[in-house]
Motif scaffolding. Sequence first.
Motif, PDB file in Angstrom:
ATOM      1  N   PHE A 272     -68.477  23.177 -19.671  1.00 20.25           N
ATOM      2  CA  PHE A 272     -68.177  22.232 -20.744  1.00 20.25           C
ATOM      3  C   PHE A 272     -66.952  21.427 -20.349  1.00 20.25           C
ATOM      4  N   GLN A 273     -66.748  20.305 -21.043  1.00 15.10           N
ATOM      5  CA  GLN A 273     -65.600  19.447 -20.773  1.00 15.10           C
ATOM      6  C   GLN A 273     -65.002  19.015 -22.101  1.00 15.10           C
ATOM      7  N   CYS A 274     -63.690  19.159 -22.228  1.00 14.26           N
ATOM      8  CA  CYS A 274     -63.019  18.765 -23.463  1.00 14.26           C
ATOM      9  C   CYS A 274     -63.025  17.248 -23.595  1.00 14.26           C
ATOM     10  N   PRO A 275     -63.435  16.730 -24.772  1.00 15.68           N
ATOM     11  CA  PRO A 275     -63.437  15.279 -24.958  1.00 15.68           C
ATOM     12  C   PRO A 275     -62.029  14.703 -25.139  1.00 15.68           C
ATOM     13  N   TYR A 276     -61.049  15.568 -25.352  1.00 10.46           N
ATOM     14  CA  TYR A 276     -59.674  15.108 -25.595  1.00 10.46           C
ATOM     15  C   TYR A 276     -58.823  15.129 -24.323  1.00 10.46           C
ATOM     16  N   CYS A 277     -58.799  16.271 -23.630  1.00  8.77           N
ATOM     17  CA  CYS A 277     -57.950  16.397 -22.433  1.00  8.77           C
ATOM     18  C   CYS A 277     -58.759  16.328 -21.130  1.00  8.77           C
ATOM     19  N   ASN A 278     -60.088  16.288 -21.237  1.00  5.30           N
ATOM     20  CA  ASN A 278     -61.012  16.182 -20.099  1.00  5.30           C
ATOM     21  C   ASN A 278     -61.012  17.385 -19.172  1.00  5.30           C
ATOM     22  N   ASN A 279     -60.372  18.482 -19.558  1.00  4.50           N
ATOM     23  CA  ASN A 279     -60.396  19.692 -18.742  1.00  4.50           C
ATOM     24  C   ASN A 279     -61.741  20.390 -18.865  1.00  4.50           C
ATOM     25  N   TYR A 280     -62.120  21.071 -17.803  1.00  5.25           N
ATOM     26  CA  TYR A 280     -63.367  21.819 -17.767  1.00  5.25           C
ATOM     27  C   TYR A 280     -63.109  23.285 -18.101  1.00  5.25           C
ATOM     28  N   PHE A 281     -64.091  23.907 -18.728  1.00  2.98           N
ATOM     29  CA  PHE A 281     -64.077  25.339 -18.986  1.00  2.98           C
ATOM     30  C   PHE A 281     -65.520  25.785 -19.114  1.00  2.98           C
ATOM     31  N   LYS A 282     -65.730  27.084 -19.089  1.00  2.68           N
ATOM     32  CA  LYS A 282     -67.089  27.614 -19.179  1.00  2.68           C
ATOM     33  C   LYS A 282     -67.175  28.636 -20.299  1.00  2.68           C
ATOM     34  N   LEU A 283     -68.336  28.648 -20.954  1.00  6.18           N
ATOM     35  CA  LEU A 283     -68.614  29.625 -21.999  1.00  6.18           C
ATOM     36  C   LEU A 283     -69.851  30.414 -21.623  1.00  6.18           C
ATOM     37  N   ASN A 284     -69.853  31.668 -22.046  1.00  6.75           N
ATOM     38  CA  ASN A 284     -70.964  32.564 -21.753  1.00  6.75           C
ATOM     39  C   ASN A 284     -72.206  32.089 -22.501  1.00  6.75           C
ATOM     40  N   ASN A 285     -73.260  31.838 -21.762  1.00  5.72           N
ATOM     41  CA  ASN A 285     -74.503  31.332 -22.336  1.00  5.72           C
ATOM     42  C   ASN A 285     -75.044  32.256 -23.428  1.00  5.72           C
ATOM     43  N   ASN A 286     -75.008  33.562 -23.210  1.00  6.24           N
ATOM     44  CA  ASN A 286     -75.524  34.512 -24.207  1.00  6.24           C
ATOM     45  C   ASN A 286     -74.711  34.477 -25.492  1.00  6.24           C
ATOM     46  N   GLU A 287     -73.398  34.315 -25.373  1.00  2.00           N
ATOM     47  CA  GLU A 287     -72.554  34.243 -26.565  1.00  2.00           C
ATOM     48  C   GLU A 287     -72.822  32.954 -27.339  1.00  2.00           C
ATOM     49  N   LEU A 288     -73.126  31.880 -26.635  1.00  2.00           N
ATOM     50  CA  LEU A 288     -73.437  30.611 -27.303  1.00  2.00           C
ATOM     51  C   LEU A 288     -74.772  30.685 -28.030  1.00  2.00           C
ATOM     52  N   ILE A 289     -75.771  31.278 -27.383  1.00  2.00           N
ATOM     53  CA  ILE A 289     -77.116  31.348 -27.949  1.00  2.00           C
ATOM     54  C   ILE A 289     -77.167  32.283 -29.151  1.00  2.00           C
ATOM     55  N   ASN A 290     -76.431  33.380 -29.108  1.00  2.00           N
ATOM     56  CA  ASN A 290     -76.501  34.387 -30.154  1.00  2.00           C
ATOM     57  C   ASN A 290     -75.688  34.051 -31.397  1.00  2.00           C
ATOM     58  N   GLU A 291     -74.959  32.968 -31.382  1.00  2.00           N
ATOM     59  CA  GLU A 291     -74.116  32.581 -32.511  1.00  2.00           C
ATOM     60  C   GLU A 291     -74.548  31.211 -33.027  1.00  2.00           C
ATOM     61  N   ASP A 292     -74.249  30.979 -34.301  1.00  2.00           N
ATOM     62  CA  ASP A 292     -74.467  29.651 -34.884  1.00  2.00           C
ATOM     63  C   ASP A 292     -73.183  28.852 -34.731  1.00  2.00           C
ATOM     64  N   ILE A 293     -72.942  28.354 -33.532  1.00  2.00           N
ATOM     65  CA  ILE A 293     -71.698  27.656 -33.228  1.00  2.00           C
ATOM     66  C   ILE A 293     -71.889  26.164 -33.458  1.00  2.00           C
ATOM     67  N   ILE A 294     -71.049  25.629 -34.315  1.00  2.00           N
ATOM     68  CA  ILE A 294     -71.087  24.198 -34.607  1.00  2.00           C
ATOM     69  C   ILE A 294     -69.904  23.507 -33.947  1.00  2.00           C
TER      70      ILE A 294
END
Length: 145
Positions: free
Chosen positions: A20-42
Motif C-alpha cells: 500500500f502507499q499513503c496518499p499523504y506522505c507517499n510512503n509504502y507499507f504492507k498489510l497482511n492479506n488475511n487480516e485485510l480479508i477477514n475484517e470489515d476495514i473501511i
Amino acid sequence: MGEVIKKVSFPSDEDGYRLFQCPYCNNYFKLNNNELINEDIIDLFCPICGLCGELSNFITDEVVQHVTDIGINYLKETLNESLKKVERNSKGMFKVTKTLKIEPERQLYDFENGLEIMYFECCDKTAKILLVDKDTAYCPYCGVN
C-alpha cells in the motif's frame, strides 16, 4: 448489455503481505492479506505519518494504472467485436480496415526495501514498515501510536 466483471488479483509477497502507499506522505507499507480479508476495514491509518483515509485511497499508483489498463483493453476489445459484427451484418457495405490495438498488461512488481514485520498489540495485527519508523509507528487499523 450484460454486466461483465473481471477479477483482478494483486500480488502478495512470500509472507502474504500486500503493498500500500499513503496518499499523504507517499510512503509504502504492507498489510497482511488475511487480516485485510477477514475484517470489515473501511479506513486505514498510515503507519508512518498516522493520517487516516479510506482503504481505497491507499492503493498504489501502479495498481490504479494496472486496473485502468485492463479497463481500456476491455473497452477496445468490445469496440473491435462490435465493429466486426457491423461488418458481417452490412453485407459488404462496411469494411473494418483497422482495429484498436490491445496493449499488454503491465506487470505489478513488489518490493521490500527495508520493510520489516511489526506487531501491533492494540489490534493483534501486523504490518510491514520501514525499520527506521518502528519506534514511531502508528497502527494501520486503529491509529494508536
